[in-house]
Design an enzyme around this catalytic site. Structure first.
Site, short mmCIF file in Angstrom:
data_model
loop_
_atom_site.label_atom_id
_atom_site.label_comp_id
_atom_site.label_asym_id
_atom_site.label_seq_id
_atom_site.Cartn_x
_atom_site.Cartn_y
_atom_site.Cartn_z
N VAL A 96 50.38 27.74 26.42
CA VAL A 96 50.84 29.12 26.35
C VAL A 96 51.15 29.52 24.90
CG1 VAL A 96 52.79 30.54 27.04
CG2 VAL A 96 51.66 29.07 28.71
N GLY A 99 47.97 35.72 22.34
CA GLY A 99 46.56 36.06 22.11
C GLY A 99 45.59 35.38 23.06
N GLY A 101 46.05 35.30 26.47
CA GLY A 101 46.14 35.87 27.82
C GLY A 101 47.15 35.15 28.69
N SER A 103 50.29 35.81 29.35
CA SER A 103 51.09 36.65 30.24
C SER A 103 50.23 37.09 31.43
CB SER A 103 51.67 37.85 29.50
OG SER A 103 50.67 38.66 28.94
N ALA A 104 49.01 37.49 31.16
CA ALA A 104 48.13 37.93 32.26
C ALA A 104 47.84 36.77 33.22
CB ALA A 104 46.82 38.47 31.69
N ALA A 105 47.58 35.59 32.67
CA ALA A 105 47.29 34.42 33.52
C ALA A 105 48.47 34.15 34.44
CB ALA A 105 46.99 33.20 32.65
N ASP A 146 43.16 42.03 29.83
CA ASP A 146 43.59 40.64 30.01
C ASP A 146 43.64 40.26 31.49
OD1 ASP A 146 43.95 40.74 27.32
OD2 ASP A 146 45.99 39.97 27.32
O1 PMV Z 1 47.94 39.61 22.62
P1 PMV Z 1 47.18 39.58 23.91
O2 PMV Z 1 46.44 38.34 24.18
O3 PMV Z 1 48.03 39.99 25.07
O4 PMV Z 1 46.01 40.70 23.81
C1 PMV Z 1 46.30 42.05 23.68
C2 PMV Z 1 45.07 42.87 23.57
C3 PMV Z 1 45.29 44.26 22.98
O5 PMV Z 1 44.02 44.90 22.94
C4 PMV Z 1 45.85 44.18 21.57
C5 PMV Z 1 46.25 45.09 23.82
C6 PMV Z 1 45.69 45.55 25.15
O6 PMV Z 1 46.51 45.98 25.99
O7 PMV Z 1 44.48 45.54 25.35
#
Ligand code: PMV
Length: 315
Positions: A96, A99, A101, A103-105, A146
């Site tokens: 974790v 950048g 993903g 949180s989405a995962a 994400d």
């Molecule tokens: O930081 P991450 O992995 O959650 O990626 C965010 C991606 C963005 O384009 C910066 C934000 C979004 O909501 O798409």
């Protein structure tokens, strides 16, 4: 009843940040996932045991956001936890960090596990929608890219709109990449807010950058379809330059991007929100992949050897 489910990690190959404004982006799920397990408990409400391996400070920094995220998902699902609650455990092989993903995962994994536990039988589209609600706890106004990659897996062309466009891009063969971790926890909400502010301040400059980003997305899709990885790498390099111009890169990200290119990567760029977090290098064979990953590790950075175009939607 207990329930389990997974959500994939992801890497944005093109147009993070630009995607927030409706510019097309390309994202790939990676073959690493977070798994959630849900067990019944007698007390009301939910509790969480977070066993995910993580960049130091990541979990502590995001604890309030995680709480908000889970509350949003529970509400969206209309769950009544007032008598019998649930204990959610997070684990899995996704390290974790910002950048990637994470949180989405976790949102997708938790939704899948709750869906099983409460026998709700959600479709992937419903899982994706609830996970998107959960993402708002972390990002405020996420584009949805994400959670889409995390739910469906694979390589996806994504356009945010009234109805999001999500098209699968099919690769003949998976392609090796290296993801390099700066070790810095980044705040995506702050990065997105910074871009918004500067875009309003310098409309002409930003309009030109955004136009080029849009162009790059179409060229990149062609390159992927033709399996032209030299061209794809060049486009990634150019995309990184645009991300530098909108001021979401960082010293460590630029260092890793340069190191990857020096070691033979076809292209390299930051991935995700930037200002720390992760970068991605295109290394389309095992030798280059090894060389780049070893170089990162020698400099004290963590690297992840993985591929794009492999994972499929899965429970
Ligand atoms: O930081 P991450 O992995 O959650 O990626 C965010 C991606 C963005 O384009 C910066 C934000 C979004 O909501 O798409």
């Amino acid at each position: 009843m207990s329930g389990e489910g997974i959500g994939f990690g992801k890497a944005i190959l093109f147009n993070e940040h630009f995607v927030v404004y409706g510019i097309p982006a390309i994202v790939s799920a990676i073959a690493k996932y977070t798994r959630a397990k849900v067990e019944p408990k007698e007390k009301a409400g939910w509790t969480i045991v977070d066993n995910r391996k993580a960049t130091p400070r990541y979990k502590e920094d995001k604890i309030d956001q995680q709480k908000d995220s889970i509350n949003r998902m529970v509400k969206k699902m209309g769950l009544d936890l007032s008598k019998n609650g649930v204990e959610i455990t997070l684990e899995g092989n996704l390290y974790v960090a910002s950048g990637i993903g994470a949180s989405a995962a976790s949102c997708v994994a938790i939704t899948r596990a709750l869906s099983k536990h409460f026998q709700l039988d959600y479709s992937n589209d419903e899982i994706n929608e609830i996970a998107y609600e959960g993402e708002k706890g972390y990002h405020g106004t996420p584009s949805g890219i994400d959670n889409t990659a995390s739910t469906f897996g694979g390589l996806i062309w994504f356009e945010k709109g009234e109805e999001n466009i999500m098209d699968k891009i099919n690769l003949q063969n998976p392609v090796e990449i290296v993801i390099g971790n700066t070790g810095k926890v980044a705040n995506t909400t702050a990065a997105v807010a910074g871009v918004k502010e500067r875009r309003e301040k310098y409309p002409q400059k930003y309009a030109e950058i955004f136009d080029r980003a849009e162009n790059i997305a179409y060229l990149a899709r062609d390159a992927l379809q033709d399996e032209d990885y030299k061209e794809l790498g060049k486009l990634m390099n150019e995309n990184h330059k645009l991300l530098q111009q909108i001021e979401v890169s960082s010293r460590e990200l630029d260092f890793l991007v340069k190191l990857a290119r020096d070691q033979g990567a076809y292209g390299a760029k930051l991935t995700g929100g930037g200002l720390g977090g992760n970068m991605i290098a295109l290394t389309p064979n095992k030798d280059i992949q090894e060389r780049v990953a070893n170089a990162f590790e020698k400099e004290g950075f963590q690297s992840l050897r993985t591929s794009i175009g492999v994972t499929r939607g899965s429970e």
